[in-house]
Design an enzyme around this catalytic site. Structure first.
Site, PDB file in Angstrom:
ATOM      1  N   LYS A   1       0.822  -1.215   0.000  1.00 17.25           N
ATOM      2  CA  LYS A   1       0.000   0.000   0.000  1.00 17.25           C
ATOM      3  C   LYS A   1       0.863   1.275   0.000  1.00 17.25           C
ATOM      4  CE  LYS A   1      -3.909  -2.301   2.234  1.00 17.25           C
ATOM      5  NZ  LYS A   1      -4.918  -2.302   3.303  1.00 17.25           N
TER       6      LYS A   1
ATOM      7  N   ASP B   1     -10.096   2.124   3.290  1.00 18.67           N
ATOM      8  CA  ASP B   1     -10.278   1.311   4.505  1.00 18.67           C
ATOM      9  C   ASP B   1     -11.070   2.059   5.588  1.00 18.67           C
ATOM     10  OD1 ASP B   1      -9.075  -1.068   3.696  1.00 18.67           O
ATOM     11  OD2 ASP B   1      -7.074  -0.457   4.344  1.00 18.67           O
TER      12      ASP B   1
HETATM   13  P1  NAP Z   1      -0.279  -4.657  10.687  1.00 14.23           P
HETATM   14  O1  NAP Z   1      -0.013  -3.351  10.067  1.00 14.23           O
HETATM   15  O2  NAP Z   1       0.717  -5.757  10.540  1.00 14.23           O
HETATM   16  O3  NAP Z   1      -0.513  -4.397  12.276  1.00 14.23           O
HETATM   17  C1  NAP Z   1      -0.656  -5.481  13.169  1.00 14.23           C
HETATM   18  C2  NAP Z   1      -1.064  -4.956  14.537  1.00 14.23           C
HETATM   19  O4  NAP Z   1      -1.234  -6.099  15.410  1.00 14.23           O
HETATM   20  C3  NAP Z   1      -0.010  -4.061  15.205  1.00 14.23           C
HETATM   21  O5  NAP Z   1      -0.649  -3.128  16.034  1.00 14.23           O
HETATM   22  C4  NAP Z   1       0.782  -5.097  16.023  1.00 14.23           C
HETATM   23  O6  NAP Z   1       1.499  -4.552  17.115  1.00 14.23           O
HETATM   24  C5  NAP Z   1      -0.359  -5.946  16.539  1.00 14.23           C
HETATM   25  N1  NAP Z   1       0.103  -7.264  16.990  1.00 14.23           N
HETATM   26  C6  NAP Z   1       0.484  -8.314  16.222  1.00 14.23           C
HETATM   27  N2  NAP Z   1       0.839  -9.356  16.999  1.00 14.23           N
HETATM   28  C7  NAP Z   1       0.680  -8.937  18.295  1.00 14.23           C
HETATM   29  C8  NAP Z   1       0.895  -9.553  19.558  1.00 14.23           C
HETATM   30  N3  NAP Z   1       1.334 -10.797  19.644  1.00 14.23           N
HETATM   31  N4  NAP Z   1       0.611  -8.832  20.679  1.00 14.23           N
HETATM   32  C9  NAP Z   1       0.149  -7.573  20.604  1.00 14.23           C
HETATM   33  N5  NAP Z   1      -0.069  -6.917  19.427  1.00 14.23           N
HETATM   34  C10 NAP Z   1       0.210  -7.609  18.287  1.00 14.23           C
HETATM   35  O7  NAP Z   1      -1.637  -5.292  10.185  1.00 14.23           O
HETATM   36  P2  NAP Z   1      -2.973  -4.507   9.733  1.00 14.23           P
HETATM   37  O8  NAP Z   1      -3.001  -4.385   8.267  1.00 14.23           O
HETATM   38  O9  NAP Z   1      -3.118  -3.297  10.569  1.00 14.23           O
HETATM   39  O10 NAP Z   1      -4.094  -5.600  10.103  1.00 14.23           O
HETATM   40  C11 NAP Z   1      -4.444  -5.863  11.443  1.00 14.23           C
HETATM   41  C12 NAP Z   1      -5.696  -6.730  11.525  1.00 14.23           C
HETATM   42  O11 NAP Z   1      -6.797  -6.046  10.919  1.00 14.23           O
HETATM   43  C13 NAP Z   1      -5.581  -8.073  10.807  1.00 14.23           C
HETATM   44  O12 NAP Z   1      -6.242  -9.032  11.604  1.00 14.23           O
HETATM   45  C14 NAP Z   1      -6.335  -7.865   9.519  1.00 14.23           C
HETATM   46  O13 NAP Z   1      -6.924  -9.051   9.009  1.00 14.23           O
HETATM   47  C15 NAP Z   1      -7.425  -6.892   9.966  1.00 14.23           C
HETATM   48  N6  NAP Z   1      -7.923  -6.048   8.853  1.00 14.23           N
HETATM   49  C16 NAP Z   1      -9.226  -6.168   8.516  1.00 14.23           C
HETATM   50  C17 NAP Z   1      -9.736  -5.382   7.501  1.00 14.23           C
HETATM   51  C18 NAP Z   1     -11.191  -5.506   7.118  1.00 14.23           C
HETATM   52  O14 NAP Z   1     -11.560  -5.057   6.029  1.00 14.23           O
HETATM   53  N7  NAP Z   1     -12.026  -6.044   7.977  1.00 14.23           N
HETATM   54  C19 NAP Z   1      -8.907  -4.465   6.816  1.00 14.23           C
HETATM   55  C20 NAP Z   1      -7.562  -4.382   7.201  1.00 14.23           C
HETATM   56  C21 NAP Z   1      -7.075  -5.183   8.225  1.00 14.23           C
HETATM   57  P3  NAP Z   1       3.022  -4.042  16.871  1.00 14.23           P
HETATM   58  O15 NAP Z   1       2.902  -2.719  16.189  1.00 14.23           O
HETATM   59  O16 NAP Z   1       3.587  -3.959  18.239  1.00 14.23           O
HETATM   60  O17 NAP Z   1       3.702  -5.080  16.016  1.00 14.23           O
END
Ligand code: NAP
Length: 284
Positions: free
Chosen positions: A69, A105
């Protein structure tokens, strides 16, 4: 005379997991449009060249998913407002030979709540966002635009929450990912909305271990995760009477603007599409 189909698709690496072809394929069929929506798995060493020469791809436009992105944002000739605010684009389209891009988003997140939570459009006040990744940035920006504040942002890596506060300004309050501190906000009587945006609780990931019994029953709870369809957080919120909704609606709603740009008709998310995606998710 046969006319060429309009072509669009989703670009990512990997991209096999993407539900976007299912969504756009359903709308193409429903609206009787001569269009094709494919997956494009572009390796990291080719993505910038692919985007720089987007016109040659034969695509009218595309969705961009993880991890590209930000690459997409950098390749734009015309940057639309949400992409500009987030530094990331998930929806691209060609117009007069120029590559346009936006980020849908945040709008998809809000549309899901507007559709599923009674009187969400009237809601404002304080919000707690768990997580500070890419999705959280979009959510926080959209909440700020909707007038929510203060917005507390708890993240394991607190520097990422601080960076969001710095880039968006206003009442965004970064905090440690610490149960005691989180529980203090959860039981704050001024809280209106709890949003979970981390990957904890997703299929194959560790659980989100969060007690929410301290929430006032009027606090709206939402989780961006859609696999499983109902996370433990959403189940628990519903059990204790909080209005709650999962992330599938966000996934569907964020796809609407791209479809309209490429194929020229605005699809209306309906039960049929939700049913298809639910059936897919239950199989996988
Ligand atoms: P991302 O940029 O990789 O961010 C991941 C987030 O999860 C960060 O805040 C990370 O914390 C946290 N995290 C991961 N493992 C963790 C752990 N063990 N303990 C505590 N925090 C943890 O991913 P993203 O794109 O934001 O996506 C995040 C979620 O949203 C995913 O489940 C994705 O499927 C969902 N999502 C859904 C939609 C939808 O349309 N419904 C759209 C986008 C995303 P750190 O910063 O400390 O690593």
């Amino acid at each position: 005379m046969t006319t060429e189909p309009i072509r669009a698709g989703v670009i990512g690496w990997p991209v096999g997991h993407s539900r976007s072809p299912r969504i756009h394929g359903h709308w193409l069929g429903e609206l009787g449009i001569n269009g094709i929506y494919d997956r494009f798995a572009v390796p990291p060493d080719r993505i910038d060249a692919f985007l720089a020469e987007f016109e040659k791809s034969g695509l009218k436009g595309a969705n961009v998913t993880i991890p590209y992105k930000e690459n997409a944002f950098r390749a734009l000739d015309v940057v639309h407002p949400a992409a500009k605010a987030l530094g990331a684009a998930n929806t691209l389209w060609l117009e007069d030979g120029m590559l346009h891009g936006d980020n849908t988003d945040g709008a998809g997140f809000i549309a899901n709540l507007d559709q599923n939570i009674t009187e969400f459009s009237e809601l404002s006040g304080s919000a707690l966002v768990l997580g500070a990744g890419g999705a959280a940035r979009a959510v926080i920006h959209a909440l700020k635009e909707r007038g929510f504040g203060p917005i507390h942002v708890a993240n394991r890596t607190v520097a990422k929450a601080e960076a969001i506060a710095e880039s968006f300004g206003g009442e965004i309050l970064p905090m440690e990912w610490n149960n005691e501190a989180i529980q203090r906000i959860i039981s704050d009587p001024t809280l209106s909305l709890l949003v979970h945006t981390t990957s904890l609780g997703m299929k194959g990931q560790p659980p989100l271990e969060l007690g929410i019994s301290g929430l006032d029953p009027r606090v709206v709870v939402t989780d961006l995760i859609y696999a499983p369809l109902e996370t433990d957080l959403i189940k628990q919120a519903k059990q204790q009477g909080n209005p709650a909704v999962g992330g599938l609606g966000m996934l569907i709603h964020q796809a609407v603007p791209g479809f309209e740009r490429w194929f020229g008709a605005r699809p209306v998310p309906d039960e049929a599409l939700t049913g298809l995606l639910v059936a897919d998710l239950e199989k996988s």
